[in-house]
Design a protein around this motif. Structure first.
Motif, PDB file in Angstrom:
ATOM      1  N   ILE A   7       0.845  -1.192   0.000  1.00 46.47           N
ATOM      2  CA  ILE A   7       0.000   0.000   0.000  1.00 46.47           C
ATOM      3  C   ILE A   7       0.881   1.243   0.000  1.00 46.47           C
ATOM      4  O   ILE A   7       1.802   1.356   0.813  1.00 46.47           O
ATOM      5  CB  ILE A   7      -0.923   0.029   1.227  1.00 46.47           C
ATOM      6  N   LYS A   8       0.581   2.145  -0.898  1.00 42.99           N
ATOM      7  CA  LYS A   8       1.278   3.429  -0.944  1.00 42.99           C
ATOM      8  C   LYS A   8       0.243   4.532  -0.790  1.00 42.99           C
ATOM      9  O   LYS A   8      -0.718   4.606  -1.560  1.00 42.99           O
ATOM     10  CB  LYS A   8       2.031   3.582  -2.265  1.00 42.99           C
ATOM     11  N   VAL A   9       0.426   5.384   0.236  1.00 42.16           N
ATOM     12  CA  VAL A   9      -0.494   6.489   0.497  1.00 42.16           C
ATOM     13  C   VAL A   9       0.157   7.779   0.002  1.00 42.16           C
ATOM     14  O   VAL A   9       1.277   8.112   0.394  1.00 42.16           O
ATOM     15  CB  VAL A   9      -0.826   6.602   1.999  1.00 42.16           C
ATOM     16  N   THR A  10      -0.545   8.501  -0.868  1.00 41.90           N
ATOM     17  CA  THR A  10      -0.018   9.741  -1.427  1.00 41.90           C
ATOM     18  C   THR A  10      -1.037  10.868  -1.283  1.00 41.90           C
ATOM     19  O   THR A  10      -2.234  10.625  -1.097  1.00 41.90           O
ATOM     20  CB  THR A  10       0.350   9.572  -2.915  1.00 41.90           C
TER      21      THR A  10
ATOM     22  N   TRP B   1      -4.910   5.973  -1.843  1.00 41.15           N
ATOM     23  CA  TRP B   1      -4.255   4.717  -1.488  1.00 41.15           C
ATOM     24  C   TRP B   1      -4.114   3.884  -2.755  1.00 41.15           C
ATOM     25  O   TRP B   1      -5.100   3.568  -3.414  1.00 41.15           O
ATOM     26  CB  TRP B   1      -5.085   3.919  -0.483  1.00 41.15           C
ATOM     27  N   THR B   2      -2.895   3.510  -3.071  1.00 41.50           N
ATOM     28  CA  THR B   2      -2.650   2.629  -4.216  1.00 41.50           C
ATOM     29  C   THR B   2      -2.190   1.276  -3.691  1.00 41.50           C
ATOM     30  O   THR B   2      -1.118   1.161  -3.094  1.00 41.50           O
ATOM     31  CB  THR B   2      -1.589   3.217  -5.159  1.00 41.50           C
ATOM     32  N   VAL B   3      -3.019   0.278  -3.900  1.00 41.26           N
ATOM     33  CA  VAL B   3      -2.733  -1.082  -3.435  1.00 41.26           C
ATOM     34  C   VAL B   3      -2.273  -1.897  -4.637  1.00 41.26           C
ATOM     35  O   VAL B   3      -3.007  -2.037  -5.620  1.00 41.26           O
ATOM     36  CB  VAL B   3      -3.980  -1.735  -2.796  1.00 41.26           C
ATOM     37  N   SER B   4      -1.057  -2.427  -4.568  1.00 40.76           N
ATOM     38  CA  SER B   4      -0.482  -3.184  -5.694  1.00 40.76           C
ATOM     39  C   SER B   4      -0.308  -4.642  -5.311  1.00 40.76           C
ATOM     40  O   SER B   4       0.233  -4.947  -4.247  1.00 40.76           O
ATOM     41  CB  SER B   4       0.874  -2.594  -6.086  1.00 40.76           C
TER      42      SER B   4
END
Length: 231
Positions: A56-59, A74-77
């Protein structure tokens, strides 16, 4: 487990694309790395989810997104497949974290647990050329009773019940949807096995391409005497 109630929209990009417009939803972030997104309806099935392993990357939102009322992205890869789940948050209403500890797993009633054990020992009951991969194959939403392979080496998920009803078919359907996202398993076929299968459950299963198998408990235990049969 982290439980976040937020006003959000969700976009999924993978083999398929899906969009959930802005609404209040529950976001579940589980210790196993899975993420599930629920609404306050639709029963127990999540609207969308991402299986582990994922990151998870929060930007911060862009100026345009900020103007539209967003506060976090939130980008969940998915590490294995590269699928992405983008959660655009306008407002976080609640954010709670709870430690569950080690779960002992589902304890089934004696007959159902024994059916699973016996079928695993006699996997050829499902057909010639079937082989056992493992019992209790874990997914992000629970364990599949048996993972096997057929004579063509296709993965087969087997859900076992004492009495097979519609709920059991729905349970297996959820497992199949999840497992077929795994490139190491797909395609995965389903087998619904029970001592007794209700007509409505059989109709639903067959409509979804799930094979139904009626299990003979005594035969699996080696207690069936062919000489005592009338036919």
């Amino acid at each position: 487990m982290r439980l976040v109630i937020a006003e959000c929209s969700v976009d999924y990009a993978g083999r398929l694309t899906a969009h959930l417009p802005m609404a209040t939803r529950l976001i579940m972030l589980k210790a196993d790395g899975s993420i599930l997104i629920h609404s306050d309806g639709g029963s127990y099935k999540p609207l969308n989810w991402m299986t582990p392993p994922c990151s998870i990357k929060v930007t911060d939102p862009s100026q345009e997104q900020t103007a539209a009322g967003l506060t976090e992205i939130w980008t969940v890869s998915q590490t294995k497949t590269g699928d992405k789940l983008v959660i655009s948050i306008a407002e976080v209403i609640a954010d709670d974290q709870h430690e569950f500890g080690i779960d002992p797993g589902l304890v089934k009633d004696g007959v159902e647990a024994h059916l699973q054990e016996l079928l695993a020992e006699h996997i050829e009951t499902l057909g010639d050329g079937y082989s056992l991969v493992r019992r209790e194959y874990m997914t992000a939403i629970g364990p599949v009773d048996i993972l096997a392979r057929d004579h063509g080496h296709t993965s087969v998920a087997v859900e076992i019940k004492r009495r097979g009803d519609i709920d059991g078919v729905e349970q297996l359907t959820r497992y199949l949807e999840l497992m077929n996202r795994d490139p190491l398993l797909t395609p995965v076929r389903g087998v619904f096995a029970a001592q007794e299968i209700k007509p409505q459950a059989r109709t639903l299963a067959e409509d979804r391409g799930i094979r139904c198998v009626v299990l003979d408990y005594d035969a699996l235990r080696g207690m069936d005497d062919p000489d005592s049969r009338l036919f």
